[in-house]
Scaffold this active site. Sequence first.
Site, PDB file in Angstrom:
ATOM      1  N   ALA A   1       0.850  -1.193   0.000  1.00 15.05           N
ATOM      2  CA  ALA A   1       0.000   0.000   0.000  1.00 15.05           C
ATOM      3  C   ALA A   1       0.882   1.240   0.000  1.00 15.05           C
ATOM      4  CB  ALA A   1      -0.912  -0.007   1.211  1.00 15.05           C
ATOM      5  N   ASN A   2       0.327   2.398   0.192  1.00 18.24           N
ATOM      6  CA  ASN A   2       1.113   3.633   0.299  1.00 18.24           C
ATOM      7  C   ASN A   2       0.449   4.562   1.305  1.00 18.24           C
ATOM      8  OD1 ASN A   2      -0.821   5.438  -1.150  1.00 18.24           O
ATOM      9  ND2 ASN A   2      -0.426   3.957  -2.781  1.00 18.24           N
ATOM     10  N   ARG A   3       1.030   5.714   1.487  1.00 18.77           N
ATOM     11  CA  ARG A   3       0.603   6.596   2.587  1.00 18.77           C
ATOM     12  C   ARG A   3      -0.559   7.525   2.244  1.00 18.77           C
ATOM     13  NH1 ARG A   3       4.175   6.221   6.644  1.00 18.77           N
ATOM     14  NH2 ARG A   3       6.305   5.608   6.126  1.00 18.77           N
TER      15      ARG A   3
ATOM     16  N   ALA B   1      -3.948   7.374  -5.175  1.00 19.68           N
ATOM     17  CA  ALA B   1      -2.547   6.969  -5.300  1.00 19.68           C
ATOM     18  C   ALA B   1      -2.573   5.463  -5.562  1.00 19.68           C
ATOM     19  CB  ALA B   1      -1.798   7.285  -4.021  1.00 19.68           C
TER      20      ALA B   1
END
Length: 408
Positions: free
Chosen positions: A206-208, A272
């Site tokens: 995943a990402n932030r 994102a």
Amino acid sequence: MLTNLRVLLIISGGIAAYKSLELIRGLRTGGAHVRPILTKGGAQFVTPLSVASLAHEKVHSDLFSLTDESEIGHIRLARETDLVVVAPATADILAKMANGIADDLATTVLLATDRPILAAPAMNSRMWEDASTQRNLAQLHADGVMTVGPAHGELAEGEVGIGRMAEPAEILAVIENALSGPLSGVRALVTSGPTHEPIDPVRYIANRSSGKQGHAIAGACARLGAAVTLVSGPSAEADPPGVATVHVETARDMLEACLDALPADVAICAAAVSDWRPAEAREKKIKKDKSGASSTPADLKLVENPDILATLSARENDRPRLVIGFAAETDDVVAYAQSKLATKGCDWILANDVSPETGTFGGDHNKVHLISAAAAGESGVEEWPYASKLDVAARLAERIAHALGESP
Ligand code: CTP
């Protein structure tokens, strides 16, 4: 704002029907004419007399009433209005609307009308969350039906949860915007949040991304009157009011939900999206090998995810008129964004400076450049002031309204 607006108000059977009386008062105070339909269930909660007294209009309830049909047939009832409002909208009436069932006056009118429909759902939270209600809701949104609420709070049964009908003031605000906002009649598709790409049942890539900017954009477009579908990856942000929110996990699910939401006039890809996913999501949790060493990451193979922004930009028959992407950059912000505009095939890029000192990721503010294909005599680069994500969203929604107003 509501002066001379003709509203056909359908009151179906839920405890929230009492709030519809206040809604009638608000509509009339704003200058609207209200023609009420009370379903059999609705009449268990409010009386025809109280509805008629507040609306200053006859209450219709019977499909087979000879007098009613000779005075004003159900087809005229369906057509002689600017807007149909269903408040409260029970799970039952939503199900009938989604499936074209017409078994009483209210549902027959809903099937026969060619006017915009706004539904204010109200029900127990379990009924709201049930897969069938959510399926019906997705169908209704795809059919162009607008919804407002439900809200979270105390429910009739003493439980607390989602399911309360939106307050009359909120319904009035949505009506005003839907009919007169600069984006009224516009269908907007927004992506937001990160995606989660499963490695095994308990792990993912995943990402932030927090989803704050995308959710704010969806809300801002809705406030200007757009019918918005928000396709959101996992995010702690609440679903914006008045927005049809579809929750997804992976990039591939996000793409599918976006394609389902077409046609749209404008697409804003603020998610994102993870560029990569594990080639194979293991069905069972990956274990450390016997020696205690992990069998990953050496053999964690990645494959590329579909590019949603590029896919939407390249659609042949149903490409949104305006496709907008984001570019997260830490340096050479404008130059990178300009080349991304070309490679993705979109119309605008909002380039955000995500250098750590700006605190953009997870923060409440954003520093943005709007990059568009340069017209003659223009650079195609606009620097926006450092602002809250809500302000950036509001400004973008205004710009979209302006751009769509100019192009046919
Ligand atoms: N995007 C998308 N689908 C993907 C990847 C990205 O829709 N699979 C969209 C994002 O929503 C965003 C834009 O494309 O609008 C960002 O493009 P991307 O190439 O991911 O740029 P960056 O995140 O800025 O990363 P990089 O600079 O590494 O290319």
